[in-house]
Design an enzyme around this catalytic site. Structure first.
Site: not given
Length: 258
Positions: A153, A18, A149
């Site tokens: 987030k 990304i 993770y």
């Protein structure tokens, strides 16, 4: 195509799937791209921007090191857009996560994003303008594995709203995108273990497919642009409909082929 000319766009995790796509998207639109990544091979990946005629430079940096982040940002003359894109997970289930790995991943994902936002915001305050965009994940709103993770987030989503609240008076906007599964080199590696993994995952997406990196870049680009001048504090899924509901469960509940 020079919408971002005279703008400096700083992108963390710039050598990944990304991140590199974001770098090319902004570079093609006239921005000076500053790519940040801790990977040794990142500089080679970023060189593809120069080959494409974009203005770009690379900083090898571990964003989990607060002092190093402050030093690096002090050497960037102008920061118009910060994209906190860096993220990783090495422990996909709680059973395999220990206190050390939890701390490491929270630091690399959430703390690093804060360190960069803090450093960039000080520059943006003096400019009386700026945009901070956090690339979170649908994992931040649902339990989809990768516990540290996912917690990081979720923290990025909350941090986005706090930044929007407190920095708005300085002309600084803060927004967040939440990608679902994105077709990046990481998933190509996983497909080597299970060639049908993406086909299996696609069943959960109402659009019947996963996200392309360019689709994430387009939404980030919109949020960074003047077209989104009144958008701040937004959290936007880029997930082919995944977070709209549970299409697999709906099929089983209704017994219909949706």
């Amino acid at each position: 195509m020079a919408e971002f000319s005279n703008k400096t766009v700083v992108i963390t995790g710039a050598a990944g799937g990304i991140g590199l796509c974001l770098a090319h998207w902004f570079g093609a639109r006239g921005a000076e791209v500053v790519g940040i990544d801790k990977s040794i091979t990142s500089g080679g990946a970023m060189s593809s921007l120069e080959d494409a005629g974009a203005k770009a430079r690379f900083l090898r940096l571990d964003i989990g090191d607060a002092e190093a982040v402050e030093t690096a940002f002090s050497e960037i003359p102008q920061v118009d857009v910060l994209i906190n894109n860096a993220g990783y997970s090495n422990h996909h289930v709680l059973r395999l996560t220990n206190p050390e790995s939890w701390t490491e991943e929270i630091n690399g994902n959430l703390n690093g994003a804060f360190f960069c936002a803090h450093a960039a915001a000080e520059r943006m305050k003096r400019q009386k303008s700026g945009v901070i965009i956090n690339v979170a994940s649908v994992n931040g709103q649902s339990a989809l594995g990768d516990p540290a993770y996912s917690a990081a987030k979720a923290g990025m989503i909350s941090m986005t709203r706090t930044l929007a609240q407190e920095l708005g008076k300085f002309g600084i906007r803060s927004n967040c995108v939440m990608p679902g599964t994105v077709r990046t080199p990481l998933w190509r590696e996983r497909a080597q273990k299970d060639p049908d993994v993406l086909k299996t995952l696609e069943r959960w997406y109402p659009l019947g497919r996963i996200v392309e990196p360019e689709e994430v870049a387009s939404v980030v680009g919109f949020l960074a642009s003047d077209a989104a001048s009144a958008v701040s504090g937004a959290v936007i899924p880029v997930d082919c409909g995944l977070s709209s509901g549970n299409i697999v469960m709906t099929r089983e509940l209704t017994l219909e082929d949706l």
